[in-house]
Scaffold this motif. Sequence first.
Motif, PDB file in Angstrom:
ATOM      1  N   ASP A  72      44.914  66.868  -8.132  1.00  0.00           N
ATOM      2  CA  ASP A  72      44.489  65.524  -8.520  1.00  0.00           C
ATOM      3  C   ASP A  72      44.786  64.583  -7.354  1.00  0.00           C
ATOM      4  O   ASP A  72      45.903  64.089  -7.214  1.00  0.00           O
ATOM      5  N   ALA A  73      43.783  64.378  -6.497  1.00  0.00           N
ATOM      6  CA  ALA A  73      43.979  63.519  -5.327  1.00  0.00           C
ATOM      7  C   ALA A  73      42.646  62.912  -4.924  1.00  0.00           C
ATOM      8  O   ALA A  73      41.584  63.386  -5.336  1.00  0.00           O
ATOM      9  N   LYS A  84      48.757  61.705  -4.419  1.00  0.00           N
ATOM     10  CA  LYS A  84      47.334  61.787  -4.787  1.00  0.00           C
ATOM     11  C   LYS A  84      46.420  61.184  -3.721  1.00  0.00           C
ATOM     12  O   LYS A  84      45.423  60.547  -4.038  1.00  0.00           O
TER      13      LYS A  84
END
Lengths: 415, 415
Positions: free
Chosen positions: A358-359, A337
């Motif tokens: 999702d990072a 992430k």
Amino acid sequence: MSEVRQKAELAGRVTSVLSSLSTEQKNAALLVAAQALINASDDIIEANKEDLQRGRENGTSESLLDRLALNKGRIEGIAEGLKQIVELPDPIGETLETIDRPNGLHIVKRRVPLGVIGIVYEARPNVTVDAIGLCLKTGNAVVLRGGSSALSSNRKIVEIIHEALKGTAVPRDAVQLIEDPNRSSVDEMLKLNGLLDVVIPRGGSSLIQNVVQNATVPVIETGAGICHTYLDASATPEMATAISINAKVQRPSVCNAMETLLVHEDYATAHLSDLAEVFKEAGVELRGDDKTRSIVNWASEATDEDYATEYNDYILNVKIVSNLDEALSHIRQFSTKHSECIVTEDRENALRFQQEVDAAAVYHNVSTRFTDGFEFGFGAEIGISTQKLHARGPMGLPALTSSKYIIDGNGQIRE
Amino acid sequence: MSEVRQKAELAGRVTSVLSSLSTEQKNAALLVAAQALINASDDIIEANKEDLQRGRENGTSESLLDRLALNKGRIEGIAEGLKQIVELPDPIGETLETIDRPNGLHIVKRRVPLGVIGIVYEARPNVTVDAIGLCLKTGNAVVLRGGSSALSSNRKIVEIIHEALKGTAVPRDAVQLIEDPNRSSVDEMLKLNGLLDVVIPRGGSSLIQNVVQNATVPVIETGAGICHTYLDASATPEMATAISINAKVQRPSVCNAMETLLVHEDYATAHLSDLAEVFKEAGVELRGDDKTRSIVNWASEATDEDYATEYNDYILNVKIVSNLDEALSHIRQFSTKHSECIVTEDRENALRFQQEVDAAAVYHNVSTRFTDGFEFGFGAEIGISTQKLHARGPMGLPALTSSKYIIDGNGQIRE
């Protein structure tokens, strides 16, 4: 009382003074410190030699010795870093929110220092000065626990800064260096709830994991980066090559470098063979899945363990995927992430990638190497947060602050 | 696989869907859930009876049984709470920052859900619904671990909400209830790094301390409040009495209630005797230092242990101080950094108090009881943060969010 507790308490006693310093007072102190470091270059280099000598005796690798070594130029660079922090806007005192309630309460949310910040880090002495600069600029006290391999350098640097602070409004106790080289001093720091407001680890993944696993003090997790670049079917070959080579080899040792290249099968059929040659010329070892190896026969086999490894080296995993979904799924499984990139000319795929991944930083047609405080325009950073609480991505000065609500009234009571 | 890990993984699989839901989709789901709870009141009350029965058999106190008990009115209140969450603005998707860099990088910092939120709490089943409402509204999945004493009620509530979500865009797996009543299930949650993005404890100080001391997952510490009110020399007696009585007795069991009253010696000489009588009439036991006891002879002796105790009860420490400095020093020593108040007509003293006191909320001429999401105008809150990282003070919806950087370019690589 242990050294760690004693120094943390000393730091805690000056937080009130620190929080009320003006920007001018803090900047003046940083400039004095910068000049003092330059003036004392010879002493610092002398102390640094002790570290290097000890390092050689202990069989430290040349590359680590190089990171540890200081010379006039590097010390000037470090001092220059402090001057750049002076130029940054001071976030302390900023009004974040104003609320006027029907009952007459006037509520102001104001940005304040965190208090006492613990930094646990490894060899490089430049981190010592960076951390001091960023913490003091934000009105925080700092408790430093650097690697024992840089202890002589760090001790000298802190001694010089302590001496320099004497003539300034910043109390000397705002900067504390833990000299106990035993690991137990780190462990003790991690449990100092009530004395340390946060601990920030800077270093390799074992250092970070030790902090995350053992701290009861709040932690900002930084650093680990298993970053992916996904070449979509519609990627422009020239751009795809430039971005993926840059992400891997421009500086392989850092957290925002790419570790795995995901390639759409159509793109792979047309261009992977050529791309692999470019990596080969750049000295990059490739590890691939079966499909990749049917195109790049000199690549070795990539295992799940490889996909889960942050190489920080001239090694790259390559995996061919049938579509965007498969790329997203691989990233979901292996990403830390940190930074992820899609190279595509398909606007919808880019949007979906940026929405779903999702990072901390999600790129479209840009090398992941840009996840960096300077590149984002924040200036010096204390690290890159890979957690979602408090700060995410490059942490500039605001990441070293908290807030408090200041409420004024005229006798309001709760019914 | 354990129940905890299995359910956390299920929750993790729907975060991507949750993060892309529109505000309308989330609100619609919350309204359906609210109606479903009202429709199923009888079933919930039936399940709640099992909890109450088990509680009585285990000798649970009447006051705890009262907090556990549900009836039609309370269920309506709980459903009403969900409807109020629907009315709140949705923070997700908000642009927090836009940066255009000279090299053409376009960077947008966007507000996103945290991901999967773990909530560890005690008896009251209303927390179950509150937490579900706040987490779903912010696009988060939630893993609930309520007290075993409310297990039947919680199980029924979650069953009804799962059923209700079927007809909505919110996936059922967004809500997970851990049913294992053993403490080991809490311990397991606290170590689920990579599966839970944060754990928030809600409850008494032993529950909170267990979470803080054992979690490797990031925690938002909530709740503990040793709150002070300082009556300065220039305080208006009428206001000082009203504020200090309100802060202590309006609801002694909550975290923003006052535990220690600090009184300037001049104010004490003139007014403490009268004020003590008002506390006596309100049924408050006073514990004081020697100076206080020379004025209030029926007060017992206050020890350092008393000053460090959150009574949550009709007990108050009173200490006479010679000046503002002594008040600040006492607060620095004993405050849990929750809510602190100065009552004064001296503007400079007020400013100094608000500047120097390190707490989530610092009041001038206002009862500390106002530290509350509704009173600040935020609406329902997931708790009151007493840490400085991420969120401080009443935590409304934005406290349940993170951010990510979305970067667009056209082939930029790092030089």
